[in-house]
Design an enzyme around this catalytic site. Structure first.
Site, PDB file in Angstrom:
ATOM      1  N   GLU A 185       0.804  -1.339  -0.001  1.00 11.73           N
ATOM      2  CA  GLU A 185      -0.023  -0.157   0.093  1.00 11.73           C
ATOM      3  C   GLU A 185       0.914   1.217   0.075  1.00 11.73           C
ATOM      4  OE1 GLU A 185      -2.537  -0.431   3.564  1.00 11.73           O
ATOM      5  OE2 GLU A 185      -4.079  -1.477   2.208  1.00 11.73           O
ATOM      6  N   GLU A 394      -5.748  -8.521  -0.057  1.00 12.66           N
ATOM      7  CA  GLU A 394      -6.444  -8.330   1.070  1.00 12.66           C
ATOM      8  C   GLU A 394      -7.555  -7.943   1.195  1.00 12.66           C
ATOM      9  OE1 GLU A 394      -4.524  -5.489   3.789  1.00 12.66           O
ATOM     10  OE2 GLU A 394      -2.676  -5.932   3.299  1.00 12.66           O
TER      11      GLU A 394
HETATM   12  C1  BG6 Z   1      -4.559  -2.841   5.255  1.00 14.87           C
HETATM   13  C2  BG6 Z   1      -2.897  -3.101   5.558  1.00 14.87           C
HETATM   14  O1  BG6 Z   1      -4.329  -1.351   4.858  1.00 14.87           O
HETATM   15  O2  BG6 Z   1      -5.516  -2.868   6.191  1.00 14.87           O
HETATM   16  C3  BG6 Z   1      -2.837  -3.918   6.923  1.00 14.87           C
HETATM   17  O3  BG6 Z   1      -2.253  -3.611   4.736  1.00 14.87           O
HETATM   18  C4  BG6 Z   1      -4.117  -3.812   7.786  1.00 14.87           C
HETATM   19  O4  BG6 Z   1      -1.754  -4.028   7.331  1.00 14.87           O
HETATM   20  C5  BG6 Z   1      -5.349  -3.727   7.212  1.00 14.87           C
HETATM   21  O5  BG6 Z   1      -3.981  -4.550   9.098  1.00 14.87           O
HETATM   22  C6  BG6 Z   1      -6.623  -3.638   7.887  1.00 14.87           C
HETATM   23  O6  BG6 Z   1      -6.652  -2.478   8.606  1.00 14.87           O
HETATM   24  P1  BG6 Z   1      -6.927  -2.678  10.321  1.00 14.87           P
HETATM   25  O7  BG6 Z   1      -6.393  -1.295  10.667  1.00 14.87           O
HETATM   26  O8  BG6 Z   1      -8.015  -2.910  10.436  1.00 14.87           O
HETATM   27  O9  BG6 Z   1      -5.663  -3.474  10.775  1.00 14.87           O
END
Ligand code: BG6
Length: 498
Positions: A185, A394
């Site tokens: 990201e 993700e």
């Molecule tokens: C993404 C990141 O933006 O979102 C992860 O690559 C992150 O590292 C994921 O954990 C979810 O975000 P959060 O803040 O809910 O953990």
């Protein structure tokens, strides 16, 4: 002529579609105390929550709690975790290497052998079950010493150290890893001071500074010029890493990783439509175009002008960017947002994307909208633009889970979220999008990046660890574990049935 009516629910995913899960070292691995790994930038961030910010400190304060130091201890439990992934049928497991485990300060000439051995062990364990590793070179990770000395990527200095690290891992794991991502990201740098730190390694000068995405914090130390410099230097480092990966092993396939920011116009007012276009360009395509097409988009100078920054792109830089384009495009997608020029529309609370809300969508407990159609739209947009294979690396729902007395965890809300997103990506594949795979974020519960807490759980495997660090770290299968296993077994079919 005979026409057969296709079964609308039949899976269109190719048989070698890569189903799996995804993690990052600083949120998952731990293994700091008693080991030789150095501190990484996220190791300097304290735990927070939905309502309390995280803090970044200049030195480790023994009275504060830093969740990344132990995270959920994949470092000692990787065999158990990987066995659970094998049981779910994972084809791929995305993880990151902690740069500071190999080069504790970032300045060493040679890597640490304990760190090198750890990742060999992990890759061998994955190999045992036929699970392919997908490795992120830097998932917000940079040795803290390097970051504090150079102000992170805002200077060119880390490039040399990063390439030494890349050369090490490409050579060392040549026979174990084929799929790589450069920076997680990179475009998070356009999302406030949290992005500056995590994405750019730009550490604030104060002793203890509040950072957060869930809660409003003081952002007066933000410096757009440093941010744009950091993006440019990472784009250069990424291109050089792609080239190096191909030279060391022509079988390597390297992708970029974009934070999928979907911004709809808040209304059909043409001003909102133009605003949404602007957000899409700056938040997604500014970095994506460079990594995929090898040059800054035509709109870049206008963005620099509006943000009052100067980005020097020398002829040598242009050549590097052209020669280091990626093989595939990966991205994260959790939610969508809206864009408007109307200052009276309030920003939705808890929204990491910093956009106004969307009255048509429900949100998670953390205020992130739930929008499977946004995933379909984004997949189509990216494929139309880049014509490269896409990979959703993700996706998932951060939610509170409750363990019943008998140890079961009934997370139907997570199943529903995943099901609707898999259906959406199926539709995008039917639209003609070339999709390599899908990995669920935080397949084993881990530390939330934005809030530093454990309560925001994404996993199909529950980890007994609480926000204050208590808990025995034992692993437990949630209902979604059994459901996702069926999805993988049926190559997506189980998610398509109503
Ligand atoms: C993404 C990141 O933006 O979102 C992860 O690559 C992150 O590292 C994921 O954990 C979810 O975000 P959060 O803040 O809910 O953990």
């Amino acid at each position: 002529m005979n026409f057969t009516t296709p079964n609308p629910a039949a899976s269109v995913f190719s048989p070698d579609f890569l189903w799996g899960g995804t993690t990052s070292a600083h949120q998952f691995e731990g293994g700091l105390e008693g080991h030789r790994r150095g501190l990484s930038v996220p190791d300097m961030m304290t735990g927070g929550s939905r309502t309390a910010p995280r803090y970044i400190t200049r030195t480790v304060d023994p009275d504060l709690y830093y969740p990344s130091h132990t995270a959920v201890d994949f470092f000692h439990r990787y065999k158990e975790d990987i066995a659970l992934y094998a049981e779910m049928g994972f084809k791929v497991f995305r993880m990151s290497i902690n740069w500071a485990r190999l080069f504790p300060t970032g300045f060493e000439e040679k890597p640490d052998p304990e760190g090198i051995a750890f990742y060999h062990n992990v890759f061998h364990e994955l190999q045992k079950y036929g699970i392919e590793p997908l490795v992120t070179l830097s998932h917000y990770e940079m040795p803290y010493k390097l970051a504090s000395k150079t102000r992170g990527w805002s200077t060119r200095e880390p490039i040399e150290s990063f390439l030494r690290y890349c050369k090490t891992v490409f050579e060392e794991y040549k026979n174990e890893v084929r799929l790589w991502l450069t920076f997680n990201e990179l475009n998070i740098l356009f999302m406030g001071v949290y992005g500056n730190i995590n994405g750019g390694g730009i550490v604030p000068e104060g002793e203890k500074t509040a950072v957060g995405t869930a809660v409003q914090v003081d952002e007066s130390w933000d410096n757009p010029q440093l941010r744009y410099n950091a993006v440019h230097h990472q784009l250069i480092a990424s291109a050089l890493a792609v080239k190096l990966a191909h030279e060391i092993n022509p079988e390597n396939q390297v992708g970029c990783m974009i934070l999928g920011r979907v911004a709809y116009p808040y209304s059909c007012d043409p001003k909102d439509v133009l605003k949404a276009q602007k957000v899409m360009r700056k938040a997604n395509y500014y970095v994506g175009d460079v990594q995929v097409r090898g040059r800054y988009p035509a709109f870049a100078p206008q963005i620099w002008k509006e943000d009052k920054v100067y980005v020097e792109v020398s002829d040598e830089d242009k050549k590097i960017l052209e020669e280091g384009t990626v093989d595939f495009v990966s991205f994260s997608y959790y939610s969508s947002t809206t864009a408007t020029d109307n200052p009276d529309v309030p920003i939705a609370s808890g929204n990491m994307m910093r956009g106004p809300g969307n009255p048509y969508l429900k949100s998670s407990q953390w205020g992130w909208t739930i929008d499977p159609n946004g995933l379909k739209w984004y997949l189509n947009e990216l494929y139309d633009r880049y014509q490269k294979p896409l990979f959703i690396v993700e996706n998932g729902l951060g939610a509170e889970d409750t363990m019943e007395e008998d140890g079961s965890i009934h997370d139907s809300y997570r199943i529903d979220y995943m099901k609707r997103h898999i259906q959406a990506m199926h539709e995008a594949v039917e639209d003609g999008v070339e999709l390599m795979g899908y990995t669920v974020w935080g397949c084993t519960d881990l530390v939330s990046a934005s809030t530093g807490e454990m309560d925001k759980r994404y996993g199909m495997v529950y980890v007994n660890k609480q926000n204050d660090g208590s808990g025995d770290l034992s692993r437990h299968k949630k209902d979604s574990f059994y459901w996702y296993k069926q999805v993988i077994e049926s190559n997506g079919q189980a998610a398509l049935e109503q």
